[in-house]
Design a protein around this motif. Sequence first.
Motif, short mmCIF file in Angstrom:
data_model
loop_
_atom_site.label_atom_id
_atom_site.label_comp_id
_atom_site.label_asym_id
_atom_site.label_seq_id
_atom_site.Cartn_x
_atom_site.Cartn_y
_atom_site.Cartn_z
N ASN A 189 24.25 110.76 28.51
CA ASN A 189 25.21 110.68 27.42
C ASN A 189 26.02 109.39 27.58
N ARG A 190 26.61 108.93 26.49
CA ARG A 190 27.32 107.65 26.49
C ARG A 190 28.56 107.66 27.38
N GLU A 191 29.24 108.80 27.46
CA GLU A 191 30.45 108.87 28.27
C GLU A 191 30.14 108.62 29.74
N ASN A 231 29.78 104.81 34.43
CA ASN A 231 28.94 104.41 35.56
C ASN A 231 28.17 103.12 35.24
N LYS A 232 28.80 102.25 34.47
CA LYS A 232 28.15 101.02 34.05
C LYS A 232 27.74 100.16 35.24
N ILE A 235 16.93 99.76 28.00
CA ILE A 235 17.01 101.15 28.42
C ILE A 235 17.55 102.05 27.32
N TYR A 236 18.04 101.43 26.25
CA TYR A 236 18.60 102.19 25.14
C TYR A 236 17.47 102.68 24.22
N ARG A 237 17.53 103.94 23.86
CA ARG A 237 16.51 104.53 22.99
C ARG A 237 16.86 104.33 21.53
#
Length: 223
Positions: A16-18, A23-24, A63-65
């Motif tokens: 999820n984005r949060e 954890n960037k 890595i983004y879908r």
Amino acid sequence: MQTTFDFLKKLSQNNNREWFQANKSSYQASHEEMISFADQLLKEMNKHDVIETPTGKKSLNRIYRDVRFKKDKTPYKNHWGGGLYRSGAERRGSYYYHIGIAGSFVMGGFFGPNSQDLLHIRNQIAQYADPLREVVTSKAFKRSFGELLGSQLKTSPRGFEKDHPDIDLLRYRQFMIRKDFTNEQVNDKNFAKIMSETFKEMRPFLDSMTEMLTTDLNGIPLI
């Protein structure tokens, strides 16, 4: 690749984005590790092939879908993947690598030949399939890749007899081969060389397909 495996394991549990934003730094560490690996791989590949992909970073997929038309709305892939493209019309086919906690593998071949190329391949196979069949039935091919992969028609393609002796090859719409690796192999410090050697083992297959694509039915070069 342990940094990458650790990141992908946590990502698969928190897709999820949060979590990703919080954890960037873990993503960035994994991304840098993959770039370093891809650069090593590209260097090894150019020792035995000519790759037009300019850098390892350029070979990596995001890595983004893309979830616009998918029921699964999880925003991130749980693996890293990338492609290396051969340079020049006389070098057909491409290479793909996939690193993930659920499995890592490489693939090579022709993922989506256009209709013109596919018809040309089929005409070549229909006329003389022996070179391709010798490759895909060889002990070396079976040891490394098992069998030819790719989507196939359930019936004979239009314009070809259903009882043609090479109908098994004529049904293919894609022509791909694959080899899997264990997590232990991926974590080997020499994995870039190991992967490169596996791609090199694909060359008889790629060369056979290239020969069909770059000559007419009389064997005269088209390029």
